[in-house]
Design a protein around this motif. Structure first.
Motif: not given
Length: 190
Positions: A101-110, A158-162
């Protein structure tokens, strides 16, 4: 435990504690009691480790949650079981959840391929919530006017956000499991 699983476990722990960018492959090798070359043999790159952490966690999650759709005597009970499972799984896989939830999003955005994979996995988990809700509507335990698709998406979001808010220490919410499950059940129960 295989060397590959040991590397993944230690990498997840280090990534969760220090962050992906701040963790070197040398540190992972030392924590896993192996050579750096062994890491590259199994994963090719540090980003490959991150991808495997995500893939292993998600495949286990989807496999486990699928069996809960038909659990309980009613759809509302199945939904409650799925919600409880989400919190338990997140706790049992704390390091992996933090990293995903912290690191994966920033490493896949492209990376369109990985974004599509994450979207597909998310849709699959939403499908399990939807099926439990539809079951509850059919058996009368969930309000008949409930839109199963929209409600399943809302619960998943909601669960992902939590998880994000609590794992990244943006919010202190000690009773999140009870409050979330009570809220969902009370909102949907017929």
């Amino acid at each position: 435990m295989t060397k590959k699983l040991m590397i993944l476990r230690e990498a997840a722990r280090l990534f969760a504690d220090k962050g992906y960018n701040e963790t070197s492959t040398q540190e992972i090798a030392e924590a896993a009691h192996t050579a750096t070359g062994t890491i590259f043999y199994h994963f090719e790159t540090k980003q490959g480790i991150l991808r495997h952490i995500y893939e292993n966690m998600v495949s286990q999650y989807l496999e486990d949650i699928e069996g809960l759709v038909d659990s309980g005597d009613t759809g509302i009970e199945a939904l409650k079981n799925i919600l409880e499972f989400n919190f338990r799984f997140a706790e049992e896989n704390r390091a992996e959840f933090t990293v995903v939830h912290r690191d994966v999003p920033s490493h896949i955005k492209y990376d369109k391929e990985r974004i599509d994979m994450i979207r597909k996995n998310s849709e699959q988990s939403v499908e399990f919530f939807k099926r439990a809700i539809e079951r509850g509507v059919a058996d009368g335990s969930i309000k008949p006017e409930t839109n199963a698709v929209d409600t399943a998406r809302l619960i998943k979001a909601m669960l992902v956000g939590l998880v994000r808010m609590t794992r990244l220490n943006m919010m202190d919410f000690p009773d999140r499991k009870k409050v979330t499950i009570d809220f969902c059940i009370k909102a949907l129960q017929n």
